[in-house]
Write an enzyme that holds these catalytic residues in place. Structure first.
Site, short mmCIF file in Angstrom:
data_model
loop_
_atom_site.label_atom_id
_atom_site.label_comp_id
_atom_site.label_asym_id
_atom_site.label_seq_id
_atom_site.Cartn_x
_atom_site.Cartn_y
_atom_site.Cartn_z
N CYS A 104 -18.40 -12.51 -19.88
CA CYS A 104 -19.57 -13.15 -20.19
C CYS A 104 -19.32 -13.99 -20.93
O CYS A 104 -20.65 -15.52 -21.37
CB CYS A 104 -20.22 -11.45 -20.64
N CYS A 147 -26.20 -13.48 -20.08
CA CYS A 147 -25.56 -14.67 -19.53
C CYS A 147 -25.78 -15.30 -18.38
O CYS A 147 -26.31 -15.90 -17.60
CB CYS A 147 -23.57 -14.40 -20.13
N CYS A 200 -26.99 -9.92 -15.77
CA CYS A 200 -26.70 -10.20 -17.07
C CYS A 200 -27.69 -10.49 -18.01
O CYS A 200 -28.36 -11.24 -18.05
CB CYS A 200 -25.22 -10.46 -17.64
N GLY A 259 1.13 -1.70 0.24
CA GLY A 259 0.01 0.00 0.19
C GLY A 259 1.44 1.44 -0.24
O GLY A 259 0.24 2.15 -0.30
N CYS A 271 -22.48 -7.55 -18.42
CA CYS A 271 -21.20 -8.39 -17.75
C CYS A 271 -20.44 -7.03 -18.75
O CYS A 271 -20.22 -6.94 -19.55
CB CYS A 271 -20.70 -9.37 -18.11
ZN LIG Z 1 -22.98 -11.72 -19.10
#
Ligand SMILES: [Zn+2]
Ligand SMILES: Nc1ncnc2c1ncn2[C@@H]1O[C@H](COP(=O)(O)OP(=O)(O)O)[C@@H](O)[C@H]1O
Ligand SMILES: [Mg+2]
Lengths: 286, 256
Positions: free
Chosen positions: A268, A240, A237, A29, A262
């Site tokens: 996807c 999909c 989605c 970090g 997506c």
């Molecule tokens: Zn998708």
């Protein structure tokens, strides 16, 4: 391509960048300054990420580039071509097959493994910049762990919007020590920052490299009464059917019809290839 | 009783020029010390040396810390001193914009010190911010406004609220009423006096305005050319000045 060294940068420069990367991994970090080089592309194109990739790639690697989750934007295509030409490495669009993935604005949906490295393009590495423009002061705040200001930003968010409206570049605390800007990924991706892969962050214009080693504790900042939430559009989605992937909204026509897909195009595609179908998807869409 | 602050031999030079020299005094809990003198006499230099904003060339600033008792703050590490600066100490600047975050709402400005020491409950922080707005006579409805939308007097009151919200044990103030209209000054003075009494504040107030110390300070130090030329109880010094310079100051010949 023979006029370039492997992956464009000369070996001395790559060693310098690798030292910064190793220091970054040793102090998760922490923003390590490095002498950023001119790259044959504009800063907005992720020259920090490109330099980290250049110092990380080996001839055996398979390279993938995503931009907002997609492999086929101009930016992603250019960077992929750049390393195809200058390093001759294999390239892929499949997350699982890649060993080094350079990304802008997303973490892939598929869980990454310890054999992979994720390289982020970072525009503004300093999470405290928003409220404290003085670099000397922000550096001091990091070294002394004076992070009250980070919560002032979240306080302002809630007081103005009724909720923590920060939805990108949502600040995190790394390994209980450094507050870090995870680059402009959606906060939906924040929980994935605790992963098995190595994460490297490169800011070209700002000349900073930082890192999150595998399995490092990464906590999104919040208030007790306004806890962090990894939100996304409340849809599946449409192609999909995935319920848990980050979605882009696509306007379909003037009548206001829209669909959600997506943002991770490879995710996807692979779901559709495996037979998953969404509301507007067809069997042969893949 | 242990003094809250023991100042010993503080000295600061700007090159060959003296900022302040040989300044020593004790401040007891609940006491308000006024520092007066004309412009350029070294008041701000001294205050900034005491608060650790300027490095002193010599001397000690011993603060009675909660954890370890009297400690020379000039020998503290920077993290320790900065921690003190946002917990037990507070600093009110002459220009509110030096002590406020102008791009942050009034509530956020007041809440910052709370969040800096670990408050993580938004509702509580906001309640305390609103309570403090009330105490400095700013309407609750202004809690989400930025100080840029405030008048000079309101900005100064906001700066005071932002500093006092964590209940500091020692407050440094540099010309807190400077640059404000006379009527606005009077209101701010009343407010400060109320807070000082109510909270039993210990404070060091720098001003060139004798009316300010008359109202607020228990004791007084008069500075000239970087040196303290006279010190004592406020009323005594103002009503029966011993040093020629103080006599001039009081007779308002030197009043700015
Ligand atoms: Zn998708
Ligand atoms: N940063 C500086 N550099 C050089 N001289 C300074 C600086 N700040 C103050 N001085 C000088 O130190 C003296 C005391 O100044 P200051 O502490 O600001 O007085 P006051 O607050 O009483 O007006 C003055 O002669 C002033 O010109
Ligand atoms: Mg001054």
């Amino acid at each position: 391509m023979s006029e370039y060294n492997f992956a464009y940068l000369d070996e001395q420069t790559k060693r310098m960048i690798r030292r910064a990367i190793l220091k970054g991994l040793a102090v998760p970090g922490y923003q390590v300054p490095f002498a950023s080089r001119e790259m044959p592309m504009p800063y907005g194109w992720g020259t920090g990420g490109v330099q980290v990739s250049a110092a990380t790639l080996t001839p055996e690697d398979t390279f993938k580039v995503i931009d907002q989750g997609a492999d086929d934007t101009t930016n992603a295509v250019s960077i992929r071509k750049f390393f195809e030409n200058t390093a001759g490495v294999a390239v892929t669009e499949e997350t699982e097959k890649a060993t080094v993935i350079q990304t802008r604005h997303r973490i892939p949906e598929a869980e990454l493994t310890e054999d992979q490295i994720l390289v982020y393009q970072v525009p503004i590495p300093e999470p405290l910049r928003f409220l404290e423009p003085r670099e000397t002061e922000t550096r001091k705040m990091h070294s002394l762990e004076e992070y009250g200001l980070m919560h002032v930003k979240l306080y302002e968010d809630i007081s103005q919007h009724g909720d923590i409206a920060t939805s990108y570049a949502y600040p995190v605390m790394v390994q209980d020590r450094y507050v870090m800007d995870p680059s402009p990924i959606p906060k939906f991706d924040n929980p994935k920052l605790e992963m098995s892969a190595i994460q490297l962050f490169g800011a070209g214009r700002e000349q900073r490299i930082y890192a999150v080693p595998p399995h490092t504790k990464v906590v999104s900042l919040d208030f007790e009464d306004y806890p962090f939430e990894a939100t996304k559009a409340d849809h599946a989605c449409d192609l999909c059917g995935a319920e848990n992937s980050y979605l882009d909204e696509v306007i379909l026509d003037d009548a206001g019809n829209r669909m959600f897909v997506c943002s991770d195009t490879d995710y996807c595609r692979s779901r559709r290839a495996a037979g998953h179908v969404g509301r507007l998807g067809t069997e042969d869409a893949a | 009783m242990t003094p809250l602050l023991q100042v010993k031999g503080i000295e600061k030079h700007y090159g060959a020029r003296i900022g302040c020299k040989d300044v020593s005094f004790d401040l007891y809990p609940g006491e308000v010390m006024g520092i007066v003198g004309e412009s350029g006499s070294g008041k701000s230099t001294l205050l900034n040396c005491l608060a650790g904003h300027l490095d002193s060339d010599a001397g000690q600033v011993i603060f009675d810390t909660r954890a370890d008792g009297p400690v020379d703050t000039l020998q503290m590490s920077e993290p320790e001193r900065r921690m003190l600066g946002r917990t037990d100490w507070a600093f009110v600047h002459q220009h509110a914009r030096d002590g406020l975050r102008m791009s942050v709402s009034a509530g956020g400005n007041i809440g910052e010190r709370l969040m800096a020491v670990g408050d993580r409950h938004y509702g509580d922080i906001r309640d305390k911010a609103i309570d403090w707005l009330g105490r400095v006579e700013i309407a609750e409805s202004r809690v989400d406004d930025r100080p840029t939308a405030f008048s000079g007097g309101m900005q100064q009151r906001l700066q005071i609220a932002r500093n006092l919200v964590t209940g500091p044990r020692l407050v440094f103030m540099d010309e807190p009423t400077g640059g404000l209209d006379v009527s606005v000054q009077a209101r701010l003075l009343d407010l400060l006096r109320g807070l000082v009494r109510e909270m039993g504040l210990s404070a060091i107030i720098v001003t060139h305005d004798l009316a300010v110390v008359r109202l607020l300070a228990d004791r007084l130090m008069v500075m000239k050319d970087g040196h303290v030329v006279e010190a004592g109880l406020t009323d005594q010094v103002l009503d029966d000045p011993q040093h020629a310079y103080t006599q001039l100051l009081v007779s308002s010949v030197l009043q700015v």
